[in-house]
Design a protein around this motif. Structure first.
Motif, PDB file in Angstrom:
ATOM      1  N   ARG A 340       0.842  -1.200   0.000  1.00 41.06           N
ATOM      2  CA  ARG A 340       0.000   0.000   0.000  1.00 41.06           C
ATOM      3  C   ARG A 340       0.879   1.252   0.000  1.00 41.06           C
ATOM      4  N   LEU A 411      13.934 -17.783   3.988  1.00 41.50           N
ATOM      5  CA  LEU A 411      14.452 -17.541   5.332  1.00 41.50           C
ATOM      6  C   LEU A 411      15.489 -18.595   5.736  1.00 41.50           C
ATOM      7  N   GLU A 442      12.122  -7.753   5.082  1.00 37.38           N
ATOM      8  CA  GLU A 442      10.977  -8.343   5.781  1.00 37.38           C
ATOM      9  C   GLU A 442      10.900  -9.802   5.387  1.00 37.38           C
ATOM     10  N   PRO A 443      11.106 -10.727   6.261  1.00 40.05           N
ATOM     11  CA  PRO A 443      11.506 -10.522   7.649  1.00 40.05           C
ATOM     12  C   PRO A 443      12.973 -10.095   7.758  1.00 40.05           C
TER      13      PRO A 443
ATOM     14  N   LEU B 308       8.472 -18.102   1.366  1.00 41.07           N
ATOM     15  CA  LEU B 308       9.401 -17.107   1.883  1.00 41.07           C
ATOM     16  C   LEU B 308      10.134 -17.629   3.131  1.00 41.07           C
ATOM     17  N   LEU B 309       9.409 -18.421   3.931  1.00 44.42           N
ATOM     18  CA  LEU B 309      10.027 -18.916   5.164  1.00 44.42           C
ATOM     19  C   LEU B 309      10.804 -20.215   4.941  1.00 44.42           C
ATOM     20  N   PHE B 348       1.414  -2.959   8.628  1.00 45.75           N
ATOM     21  CA  PHE B 348       1.266  -3.976   7.577  1.00 45.75           C
ATOM     22  C   PHE B 348       1.099  -3.294   6.231  1.00 45.75           C
ATOM     23  N   LEU B 349       2.237  -3.014   5.585  1.00 44.37           N
ATOM     24  CA  LEU B 349       2.204  -2.335   4.295  1.00 44.37           C
ATOM     25  C   LEU B 349       2.010  -3.339   3.175  1.00 44.37           C
ATOM     26  N   HIS B 350       2.534  -4.537   3.402  1.00 42.40           N
ATOM     27  CA  HIS B 350       2.577  -5.545   2.353  1.00 42.40           C
ATOM     28  C   HIS B 350       2.220  -6.878   2.990  1.00 42.40           C
ATOM     29  N   ALA B 351       1.711  -7.777   2.167  1.00 42.56           N
ATOM     30  CA  ALA B 351       1.368  -9.110   2.669  1.00 42.56           C
ATOM     31  C   ALA B 351       2.559  -9.746   3.397  1.00 42.56           C
ATOM     32  N   PHE B 352       3.769  -9.435   2.926  1.00 38.70           N
ATOM     33  CA  PHE B 352       4.953 -10.056   3.518  1.00 38.70           C
ATOM     34  C   PHE B 352       5.194  -9.607   4.961  1.00 38.70           C
ATOM     35  N   ASP B 353       4.574  -8.468   5.328  1.00 38.24           N
ATOM     36  CA  ASP B 353       4.743  -8.016   6.708  1.00 38.24           C
ATOM     37  C   ASP B 353       4.088  -8.986   7.686  1.00 38.24           C
ATOM     38  N   VAL B 355       4.264 -12.161   7.221  1.00 43.07           N
ATOM     39  CA  VAL B 355       5.145 -13.329   7.268  1.00 43.07           C
ATOM     40  C   VAL B 355       6.112 -13.235   8.457  1.00 43.07           C
ATOM     41  N   GLU B 356       6.586 -12.030   8.708  1.00 38.49           N
ATOM     42  CA  GLU B 356       7.514 -11.886   9.836  1.00 38.49           C
ATOM     43  C   GLU B 356       6.820 -12.207  11.153  1.00 38.49           C
TER      44      GLU B 356
END
Lengths: 520, 572
Positions: A340, A411, A442-443, B308-309, B348-353, B355-356
């Motif tokens: 966003r 990761l 991120e992460p 991603l993880l 939470f700017l992005h869906a990936f946020d 994930v962390e």
């Protein structure tokens, strides 16, 4: 009892004295020169060594006076005394004024004046009516002849006459022409030398036994000379053993800088792990330094007091497209990155502002548009921080950073890399990973290691680049980003505790510095 | 990164756990990306121990307070998400007993306001200090030094409602500010009051300044500068307080208000709403009841998160992990996870946020490091390889490698070197004049070594390979970075001939043909200096260092030196 190593360490000059003279014998320079053929200086060396070993002791000491030829005396001897030269000149050229004499002989007026005064006093010369010097008795005074005899004798005997060798008349003359101090304008300098008589002690017997047992003669060969090799004379003798325990003289070699070598070893290690090096400009734009890394322009780390701004020029002429448009879109509303965005109006003027690169991540960002997939890149590059300089902060310093691009990196592969750095670069035995925070990943993960010497400390920060960063720069695969802090290890390797020392200007400390660093 | 101080007892009470050993405390703090900065082992006489904690996540201002940090640790341990029923939202209307009227006149200067009332509990000393700290951290770190967020706190009982927020002529209004006794106009406050001076830049040059007054016209505060001494002072023992947030950025204002409200709720206060009526439109209508839940739901696919993880994710374990982080998460199809951000978070700017949060929720130990499998070829840059060749030749010639800082003073880099400072890249905002210029040559560093090393045995032969910044107006940046080698020999017989021989040896072994032509560089002795020319281009200079340079550096030993542009030499 004298042990063999002490005997073997004797110099041939010592050996000769030990083999020649018995306990109780009295010797001096003259005697050893005569008996053993020692050259000047060798006798004194041998005496001082043997006194130190207790083989000789001082029996008597007399002070002897010598008359040494000065450079002026040597000149008088070579060219004649001033009196003789004036006498000869007047005889050949007839009457002359004193200044003319001085000019023709190349002597100063004072010398001419005093020599002429002496000649006048002896009635050899006089001044005529036209104020010119003339010869009135064609015979040089005896004092001049005697002086010349002394000069000749001194010159024959190496420039020095012992007082004892002079007749009473010569002594009287010497008293007039020799000086003890300020002798530069006299032909002789009076020097006093001690003549020492030594007595051999009973220790000479012990030494002699040892020397004989070893078969030493004092004729052993010293330094190997080209002549010796050419003529083969070394075949006839044996080699004198040297004292092998003497500390060697210091040499100052040309050398690499220990800190730079440390950095190079880290570079080499990363290359061996498949990383390709990148490099870039010291001066960068806000765009590449921060905007391209999705750090909002209002971020607290982007204040005026966090980076150095360039005074002139202030701005780059342009920012490369399409990256500018894509980064602007990511900041303002996310663009097509799936984000966003930061929801603010991006400042396109500010983004061109020139600054000194404040983080190595700039180069990672710049590498992205041209990076290969899969690809691994790194750089150890100079960065600049708005910090007060002290033992733990520098205004410019090296940062070690890199990226990994690949379809399947994630990761767990990031942790795999961190573990590899911890073990391979830092020599860590234990590694732990904790969640971290960086605006562009991120992460985000911090890696802490237990170093064999330093204990637990944070080795570095890392993460997976946010899609806002990678997509804006034309990359569609995940990108691992990492930075490791190697300065603490560098300080330890170099035995330092102040970062400023890494860039020391002091030559002696840089020359002596050495790395204790062992890379795996 | 913000650092906070928390009262130990207060913190442990709120977190619902008492820590005794440092290691487990540190471990538990990692879920909030927090680090223990200072925790004394001895207990002071009054039993009130303070813990200093550093917060790394600049996007999580909710963690910068005792209650906020304690909340994250508590939820992580218990999995219980607190509820804050007093929030209004687009879907949920809440009746507000208090009202603030925002006048159109404030729109151009500082348009947004949010606030709430906390009551039902007396303010203790520890709480007052904590409240002030939270207010400062939010305004300073998150609110960009009060530019986008500033916070005022007042005693409710003194105020006649509704409160008015409006723009005024800074010379037309005067009141007695906190920390002073004089009645001052707004402009006088900016000029004379310490807080006015500190924050004047935010309002500088604006014709209208923001002002908060009550219904009787008495001043509450002059945002974002200072509260009034009459209505804007809160003390230990006060029970009912009004908290307002003003600023230039709506989400920041709303979030700061939400964070403070949740903190007060956690500390046992009752939260009452304030309705804010704007004379203009906001993203949430012209009337907004605060605290207001403005965040939007975000979602991420389970498959993407797993990729991603690096582990296959199972839906219930994933939702549970998010729950431990305080996130209300659900999935209707088992493939897409939806998250409603908690009232106090907006990161939470992005869906990936998300994930962390899954990662932290599951715990780092879930993820085993994996050796990379992609094959890539490592290599050094061409200039690094070339530089290393040059270095080994210099070492063979008896030179000691040096390394220097790239920033220095105009005195060392220009004046002593007899060149104009205009040739150098200058920093517009130097911290001190000792680090004001970027070097354009390695030679000042080598001269510096001579000036401090007269006691080191001679000869001195030194070199450095490193970057310099040169002005190049025709380029995009107007400045280029180059890799240079600088070298210097210093001893009683150091002269042109020696340095010329060394340059000849260096160039021979680098395999470079060159010629020389007389140079006119003020750093060297006229008639004893040359430019090094390769294929018609000047790539460097060497010669006998000018005695005026030596004198300026306090050097009494002859020096010959030179520098070459290795980038140009490599490219040729």
């Amino acid at each position: 009892m004298i042990d063999q190593s002490a005997a073997r360490a004797l110099h041939p000059l010592e050996v000769k004295i030990i083999l020649t003279f018995d306990a109780g014998a009295l010797i001096d320079s003259a005697r050893v020169r005569e008996t053993l053929g020692f050259k000047e200086g060798q006798d004194q060396q041998a005496f001082s060594w043997l006194v130190a070993k207790g083989v000789l002791e001082e029996a008597d000491r007399q002070t002897e006076v010598f008359y040494e030829l000065t450079p002026l005396g040597q000149e008088w001897h070579d060219k004649g005394t001033p009196a003789r030269r004036i006498f000869s000149l007047l005889r050949e050229a007839g009457p002359l004024s004193l200044p003319d004499i001085a000019q023709k002989l190349g002597l100063d007026q004072k010398t001419v004046g005093s020599a002429f005064g002496a000649l006048s006093k002896e009635g050899v010369c006089a001044v005529d009516a036209s104020r010119c010097a003339v010869i009135v008795r064609p015979e040089l005074p005896q004092s001049v002849v005697d002086t010349e005899a002394l000069l000749g004798a001194a010159s024959m005997q190496g420039g020095s006459l012992p007082e004892g060798a002079l007749s009473p008349q010569q002594k009287a003359l010497m008293a007039q022409i020799a000086k003890k101090r300020g002798a530069q304008d006299a032909p002789f300098r009076i020097a006093e030398r001690a003549r020492v008589l030594f007595r051999l002690t009973p220790r000479v017997v012990e030494y002699r036994e040892a020397v004989v047992a070893l078969g030493m003669t004092g004729e052993e060969l010293g330094a190997i000379t080209p002549e010796m090799l050419e003529k083969g004379t070394w075949k006839q003798g044996s080699f004198r053993p040297y004292n092998l325990q003497i500390p060697p003289a210091r040499v100052i070699p040309g050398r690499r800088n220990a800190y730079v070598e440390f950095l190079d070893s880290v570079k080499d290690k990363l290359v061996s792990l498949g990383f390709e090096e990148f490099d870039g400009n010291l001066v960068e734009t806000e765009f590449w330094n921060s905007d391209a890394l999705f750090m909002p322009q209002f971020h607290s780390a982007r204040d005026i007091h966090d980076v150095y701004y360039i005074e002139e020029p202030t701005h780059a002429k342009f920012i490369e497209e399409p990256y500018l448009s894509q980064v602007v879109a990511a900041h303002e509303h996310g663009g097509d990155t799936g984000s966003r965005g930061w929801q603010y109006q991006f400042d396109r003027d500010f983004t061109r502002r020139l600054i000194l690169r404040s983080q190595g991540t700039v180069l990672s960002a710049r590498q992205l548009p041209k990076a290969k997939v899969p690809g691994k890149y790194f750089g150890i590059v100079r960065c600049f921080r708005y910090d007060r300089v002290d033992a733990t902060h520098l205004s410019d310093f090296y940062q070690t950073e890199g990226i990994v691009l690949g379809e399947n990196v994630n990761l767990r592969t990031l942790l795999g890399f961190l573990e590899m750095f911890a073990v391979e670069v830092a020599g860590a035995k234990e590694v732990k990973y904790v969640p971290g925070y960086f605006p562009f990943t991120e992460p985000s993960i911090e890696v802490h290691i237990k170093h064999p010497v330093l204990g637990w400390f944070e080795l570095g920060g890392s993460g997976i680049f946010r899609p806002e960063v990678t997509r804006s720069l034309g990359v569609d695969v995940p990108v691992l980003a990492w930075g490791i802090g190697i300065d603490r290890m560098a300080l330890m390797a170099l035995g330092l505790n102040d970062l400023r020392e890494l860039f020391s200007a002091d030559l002696e400390s840089v020359r002596m510095r050495r790395s204790q660093y062992k890379i795996q | 990164m913000p650092k906070i101080e928390v009262n130990e007892r207060f913190f442990f009470d709120l977190a619902g756990k008492t820590w005794t050993d440092k290691e487990s405390f540190e471990q538990d703090l990692t879920v909030a990306k927090a680090e223990l900065d200072e925790w004394n082992t001895t207990l002071p006489a009054d039993g009130e121990r303070t813990i200093k904690i550093e917060l790394n996540d600049t996007n999580r201002p909710d963690l910068w307070s005792t209650a906020g940090l304690a909340r994250q640790l508590r939820i992580y341990r218990t999995g219980k998400i607190p509820s804050y029923p007093f929030f209004a939202s687009r879907k949920k209307h809440v009746k507000a007993p208090y009202r603030v009227v925002v006048d159109a006149s404030v729109r151009e200067v500082r348009p947004w306001l949010a606030g709430f009332v906390a009551r039902g509990k007396a303010i203790s000393d520890a709480l007052l200090r904590d409240m002030i700290q939270t207010q400062e951290k939010l305004a300073w770190n998150f609110g960009r030094k009060r530019k986008s967020v500033s916070i005022g706190i007042y005693r409710v009982g003194l105020i006649e409602w509704p409160v008015h927020y409006r723009g005024v002529d800074p010379d037309s209004v005067s009141f007695v500010p906190l920390q002073d006794t004089r009645k001052m106009t707004l402009n006088q406050i900016l000029e004379q009051h310490p807080k006015g001076i500190e924050y004047a830049s935010i309002l500088m040059g604006k014709p209208i300044h923001p002002l908060l007054t009550d219904a009787a016209g008495r001043v509450l505060s002059y945002p974002p500068i200072i509260n009034s001494a009459d209505l804007g002072a809160v003390q230990v023992g006060d029970t009912d307080i009004f908290i307002e947030v003003t600023g230039s950025d709506y989400p920041s204002v709303a979030l700061s208000c939400a964070i403070m409200a949740c903190d007060f709720a956690d500390m046992g206060f009752d939260i009452e709403n304030v309705e804010v009526n704007y004379e203009y439109d906001t993203p949430f209508g012209s009337s907004v009841t605060c605290p207001y839940y403005f965040q939007e739901e975000v979602s991420v696919s389970l498959a993407d998160a797993g990729r991603l993880l690096g582990v296959p994710l199972e839906i219930s374990a994933t939702l549970k992990a998010l729950n431990r982080m305080g996130l209300c998460a659900y999935s209707t199809d088992g493939a897409l996870i939806h998250v409603a951000p908690p009232e106090y978070r907006n990161d939470f700017l992005h869906a990936f946020d998300i994930v962390e949060d899954i990662m932290i929720g599951m715990g780092m130990e879930t993820f085993a490091p994996q050796r990379p499998t992609d094959f890539t070829i490592g290599r050094l840059t061409p200039i690094e390889r070339f530089s290393r060749r040059a270095k080994s030749i210099m070492v063979g010639l008896g030179y000691q490698e040096m390394v220097y800082n790239y920033l220095g003073s105009g005195k060392d880099y220009a004046e002593k070197m007899r060149i104009s400072p205009k040739e150098l890249v200058k920093i517009a905002n130097p911290m001190t004049e000792n680090y004001e210029y970027v070097r354009n040559s390695p030679l000042p560093g080598l001269m510096q070594t001579e000036s401090v090393s007269a006691k080191a045995s001679y000869p001195h032969r030194t070199f450095e390979v490193g970057k310099v910044a040169l002005k190049a107006p025709e380029t995009n940046y107007g400045i280029v970075t180059r890799q240079y080698i600088g070298f210097l020999t210093s001893h009683a017989q150091a002269d042109y001939n020696e340095i010329a021989s060394h340059v000849a040896a260096l160039m021979y072994f680098l395999g470079k043909d060159y010629s020389v032509r007389e140079a006119f560089d003020p750093r060297f002795v006229p008639g004893r200096q040359v430019e090094v020319v390769v294929k018609g281009a000047k790539i460097g200079v060497f010669g006998e260092v000018h005695p005026a340079v030596l004198e300026a550096f306090g050097i009494v030993m002859p020096c010959a030196a030179g520098e070459l542009d290795l980038d140009m030499l490599l490219d040729d």
